[in-house]
Design a protein around this motif. Structure first.
Motif, PDB file in Angstrom:
ATOM      1  N   GLY B 125       0.802  -1.220   0.000  1.00  0.00           N
ATOM      2  CA  GLY B 125       0.000   0.000   0.000  1.00  0.00           C
ATOM      3  C   GLY B 125       0.835   1.271   0.000  1.00  0.00           C
ATOM      4  O   GLY B 125       0.281   2.357  -0.111  1.00  0.00           O
ATOM      5  N   LEU B 140      -4.883   0.688  -4.483  1.00  0.00           N
ATOM      6  CA  LEU B 140      -5.835  -0.257  -5.057  1.00  0.00           C
ATOM      7  C   LEU B 140      -7.245   0.229  -4.780  1.00  0.00           C
ATOM      8  O   LEU B 140      -7.487   0.938  -3.802  1.00  0.00           O
ATOM      9  N   ARG B 142     -11.262   0.239  -3.804  1.00  0.00           N
ATOM     10  CA  ARG B 142     -11.993  -0.226  -2.624  1.00  0.00           C
ATOM     11  C   ARG B 142     -12.428  -1.683  -2.812  1.00  0.00           C
ATOM     12  O   ARG B 142     -12.335  -2.503  -1.903  1.00  0.00           O
ATOM     13  N   LEU B 145      -9.399  -4.036  -2.659  1.00  0.00           N
ATOM     14  CA  LEU B 145      -8.910  -4.139  -1.272  1.00  0.00           C
ATOM     15  C   LEU B 145      -9.834  -5.002  -0.432  1.00  0.00           C
ATOM     16  O   LEU B 145      -9.386  -5.767   0.424  1.00  0.00           O
ATOM     17  N   ASP B 146     -11.132  -4.862  -0.699  1.00  0.00           N
ATOM     18  CA  ASP B 146     -12.117  -5.640   0.041  1.00  0.00           C
ATOM     19  C   ASP B 146     -11.833  -7.137  -0.127  1.00  0.00           C
ATOM     20  O   ASP B 146     -11.811  -7.899   0.838  1.00  0.00           O
ATOM     21  N   ARG B 149      -8.473  -8.162   1.461  1.00  0.00           N
ATOM     22  CA  ARG B 149      -8.551  -8.172   2.925  1.00  0.00           C
ATOM     23  C   ARG B 149      -9.058  -9.526   3.426  1.00  0.00           C
ATOM     24  O   ARG B 149      -8.616 -10.025   4.451  1.00  0.00           O
TER      25      ARG B 149
END
Lengths: 366, 596
Positions: B125, B140, B142, B145-146, B149
């Motif tokens: 990041g 990146l 949203r 990233l979701d 994660r």
């Protein structure tokens, strides 16, 4: 029996009339054969039919070696036109012609009365170079076939009965069977050759028969997985669930076989859990089958229409099976590991039984 | 995900395609682990054995271009690759990597300043550092990233509240109003989502109109679907399973895929299972799964074909497809668009395939990454749906997300819809296109993609006379009736050159039957062709016509990557069916004009 054949069976040396070299040969055999200059290129046929179109780079290499040799030497060359033996028969063979091949099926040309000889690679290479061939002496067996086949039996039941009896092993078999069609004769002679006859061919009854076989007395036979010599009466296969069916090869790729299959399948569909393939033996059979609407029947039934050639009898890249699958085939090879590395489940049957197995999804004993 | 890590660098160049990453013949293996030893085989056969968990790949442009095969990403992940740093990524690969929790970093400057064997330090990041120089890492999105994660799409979907999924909305009427000032892609996405406005770069969630699954990925789709915790498909009427890659079974892994293909019907009630009927992309057209206004996803990169009839259609990996058939929806980013205008009339001997080859040569393999390629012009309007399909089919070869044609009378007749219901989907003078390419069709000649890239396009005069060993006429690009008709025209009453092999594979049973009825198959067999059953066939490069050494293949299909036809030294040219047939006739690359 011709004097040439007499000389050959007595252990003499004769000029051969046709030689067939195919991509069914091992890499070692291809190397041996392509190292020689053929004495009679116009009589030497190089045919790419077994793994056509090529299923691996290794096979492609072998086929290229054969193509290059054919081109250099100016032999007859046929690629992707169909099974070599069938092409030779279509081109016209005559009674008593000596036909050499490296494959085990050479006797198939006996349908025309030609004498098909399966030679080991070194001997084939030598014979190609010399234009002549010799064999260890072999006895002639005159076989008379009487009676007629019931619709539920096939010429394969005759072949496998003979193979089971051991009668033809080590012999040149002259068969008098005028009631058999050329397609049936090709299958019969080829199977006898594969099972250890020196050769087998159709002939006139010019002398009393040594053995007689009555078609009416045959029982349904099948060949169980593992070994083409492992023939057995078809009991023991009743209701066996089937995964793949192949109709083609020297035993099932003729126009006659395709017509028989279409007649059984017309208006029906094959079992959805079974993979079903039909392969015409040659380009000529393919075209004729197209014109007669047979391909439509096969497609309507849900089967695959394969390209002309050895297809899933050779099974190196068409018709692979895994683990415990049951593969019903009109081919002539069924050894363990043949259609799949971990597979030992090829059952050789007649066209009729294979076609029925495709419909029902099961193989029955008759 | 770890915040900082260090990795040893392996360096690969531009346009590393998915056939290089993992060849098609390995895709049906029962586990990803079995595929690891075969990574990068055609290009760097010794590399796979030297990879170690934690290593990184640094690459040039368009990494992962080509097919939608998720294995290209998931096998790298299984091998323990920590991250891939490239100048740019192909977009299907991008999504597949993210869905597998494989970190991708877009960095234009590192490649030219590092060497294989260097160590790169990545602060997730923030930045990456190599040889004392720091390079910023772009943020990146949203959505990405979701997924990262959670560690990938499977855990993300496991966390999804399945009961909250809306029942599939009744199909909206096709009819809509035209929205001026938008590209075709935007119009389709507006139609689907009901949004007020959309701009390129926006992320939307679309309702899936059709999902097309393929036998070659069936076991992996099935397993991911179950792992995600779905126990039913979103709509059994909108999911199709196509057994087109692996039947006839050519490799020992294939029967397993055949079995798994049936399970979607047997266990989840999927209505449409097509076995032995032909190539999916042809069937989707014939069966009218593809229709104007629809949003369609398929586990094959050539799903873009359906743009020929005005559907927004694109390829996805097996994990994404599992989420699609479970949830009935998918997030996508609105693509920007490139307009391709072709006016005039194609000269005799020049075909729709030549149009797309010319465009690909001009755009290059990375020239339309994540764009909608939209075709118009008088020459385009003259094309049949079959011709438009050939063009839409290959749009993915320049990285396009979708290819689109506005529906017209031909589309309406082909799809059995009323043109009045779908003419809201039309070109708009005010629509913002990133780029416009304009051509005069009268100037076109036959073109060929030359080794080793689809975008290495030359006019036929540059390569005519090159001896060929094998010719393939078939595939979803050019296996249709028009294509067989052109080949039959060239070969009528003639024989192919004596030492050339010709393999013909009609795209579907319907094409086969009609070609048989019209005498094309007889002509082709008499000329010396092997005619196979309709399926993907040799295009895949798994079997059915592989070549050795440096043999030359000319085919009507869509990819000529290194190793695709077997030997890494084999050279493949892509062309129209007429050129392919003329080349089989002469034994060398040949202009078809004298034979037409």
């Amino acid at each position: 029996m011709t004097s040439k054949l007499e000389r050959l069976l007595a252990g003499g040396t004769v000029a051969w009339d046709r030689a067939l070299v195919t991509d069914g040969l091992s890499p070692e055999a291809v190397a041996q054969i392509t190292a020689v200059t053929p004495a009679a290129p116009d009589k030497t046929w190089v045919v790419i039919d077994h793994d056509a179109p090529a299923g691996s780079v290794a096979v492609a290499e072998q086929q290229k070696a054969l193509l290059d040799w054919a081109r250099r030497a100016g032999t007859v060359f046929r690629s992707g036109r169909g099974i070599g033996y069938a092409l030779l028969l279509e081109a016209g063979l005559t009674q008593g012609e000596i036909v050499l091949s490296g494959g085990s099926h050479a006797a198939a040309v006996g349908a025309a009365g030609a004498v098909g000889l399966s030679l080991p690679p070194a001997e084939l290479a030598r014979a190609l170079e010399r234009g002549q061939v010799s064999l260890p002496p072999a006895p002639l067996l005159r076989l008379a076939v009487t009676g007629t086949l019931s619709p539920y039996l096939s010429v394969r039941d005759l072949a496998w009965t003979l193979i089971q009896s051991g009668l033809c092993r080590g012999k040149a078999v002259a068969i008098h069977a005028p009631q058999l069609t050329p397609a049936q004769a090709m299958d019969l002679c080829g199977l006898l050759g594969t099972a250890g006859a020196v050769t087998a061919f159709c002939a006139e009854a010019d002398a009393p028969a040594d053995e007689t076989v009555d078609l009416s007395a045959l029982r349904p036979m099948a060949v169980l997985p593992g070994d083409a010599g492992q023939t057995a009466p078809a009991s023991g296969t009743d209701g066996l669930r089937v995964n793949q069916v192949f109709i083609g090869g020297c035993g099932g790729g003729s126009l006659e076989a395709l017509r028989e299959t279409a007649a059984l399948w017309r208006g029906r569909t094959v079992c959805p859990y079974v993979r079903v393939m039909v392969a015409p033996a040659t380009s000529a059979v393919y075209i004729q089958a197209l014109e007669e609407g047979l391909m439509d029947v096969f497609l309507d039934a849900g089967a695959l229409v394969m390209n002309q050639g050895c297809s899933a009898c050779w099974a190196q890249s068409q018709g692979r099976c895994d683990q415990a699958e049951v593969f019903v085939s009109t081919g002539s090879i069924n050894c363990a590991g043949w259609a799949g590395k971990a597979h030992n489940g090829i059952y050789l049957t007649s066209v009729r039984r294979a076609a029925q197995a495709a419909l029902s999804g099961s193989l029955y004993e008759s | 995900m770890e915040q900082t890590f260090r990795s040893r660098v392996w360096q690969l160049g531009d346009n590393i395609d998915t056939d290089i990453i993992i060849m098609t013949k390995y895709l049906a293996k029962a586990s990803l682990q079995e595929m690891v030893p075969h990574l990068f085989e055609p290009l760097r056969p010794d590399l796979a054995a030297r990879l170690r968990p934690g290593d990184a790949i640094v690459a040039g442009e368009n990494f992962g271009c080509g097919s939608s095969r998720e294995m290209a990403a998931s096998v790298l992940k299984t091998a323990g690759i920590r991250c891939i740093i490239a100048k740019s990524f192909a977009k299907i690969f991008f999504r597949n990597a993210i869905n597998n929790g494989l970190l991708l970093i877009e960095c234009r400057d590192l490649y030219d300043r590092c060497r294989e064997g260097d160590t790169v330090e990545v602060e997730v990041g923030r930045q990456l550092t190599c040889n004392g120089t720091a390079y910023p890492i772009p943020a990146l999105s949203r959505e990405v990233l979701d997924i990262l994660r959670y560690g990938g799409l499977v855990p993300r979907m496991q966390a999804l509240d399945k009961s909250a999924l809306a029942a599939p909305a009744p199909r909206d009427t096709l009819r809509d109003t035209h929205r001026p000032g938008h590209t075709l892609a935007e119009q389709l996405l507006l139609h689907n989502t009901g949004a007020e406005d959309l701009r390129p770069g926006d992320v939307v969630t679309v309702r899936v109109d059709e999902a097309v699954l393929h036998d070659i990925y069936a076991p992996y789709i099935f397993q991911q679907f179950r792992d995600m915790g779905f126990d039913r498909v979103f709509d059994p009427e909108r999911v199709s399973v196509m057994v087109d890659h692996l039947y006839p079974t050519c490799l020992d892994d294939d029967p397993r895929c055949f079995r798994y293909s049936r399970r979607f019907q047997d266990e989840y009630g999927v209505k449409r299972l097509y076995v032995a009927d032909g190539i999916s992309h042809q069937l989707a057209l014939e069966e009218r799964l593809a229709a104007p206004g629809r949003i369609i996803f398929g586990t094959d990169s050539h799903t873009t074909t359906y743009g020929a009839v005005g559907a927004f259609a694109t390829g996805v990996g097996y994990t994404e497809m599992a989420s699609i058939i479970g949830s009935g929806q998918l997030w996508i980013r609105v693509p920007s668009a490139i307009k391709v205008v072709v006016n005039g009339t194609l000269p005799m001997g020049v075909f729709p395939k030549d149009i797309i080859l010319r465009v690909l040569g001009d755009l290059t393999a990375a020239g339309a990454i994540y764009k909608s390629l939209e075709f118009t012009g008088s020459a385009i309007r003259q094309l049949s749906v079959s011709g438009r399909a050939a063009i839409a089919n290959m749009a993915v070869e320049c990285g396009a997300k979708a290819a689109l044609f506005a529906p017209d009378e031909k589309t309406a007749a082909f799809c059995g819809v009323d043109l009045a219901d779908c003419d809201w989907l039309r070109f708009d003078e005010d629509a913002p296109y990133e780029r416009v390419l304009t051509y005069e069709a009268d100037t076109f000649t036959p073109y060929l993609s030359c080794p080793y890239g689809v975008d290495n396009v030359h006019p036929i005069r540059d390569v005519a006379g090159t001896p060929v060993d094998q010719v393939f006429i078939g595939s979803c690009t050019n296996g249709r009736l028009e294509d067989l008709a052109a080949a039959a025209k060239v070969l009528e009453g003639r024989s192919i050159a004596p030492y050339v092999r010709l393999i013909v594979t009609p795209a579907s049973k319907a094409v086969y039957r009609e070609a048989a009825r019209l005498g094309y198959l007889k002509t082709l067999v008499q000329a010396g062709a092997m005619v196979t059953h309709p399926f993907c066939g040799l295009c895949q490069g798994r079997s059915g016509g592989l070549v050795s050494g440096d043999q030359v293949v000319i085919g009507t299909h869509n990819r000529n990557f290194i190793g695709r036809m077997g030997s890494p030294a084999a050279r493949t040219y892509l062309a129209s069916p007429a050129v392919a047939a003329a080349s089989a006739l002469e034994g060398r690359i040949a202009d078809p004009a004298p034979y037409l």
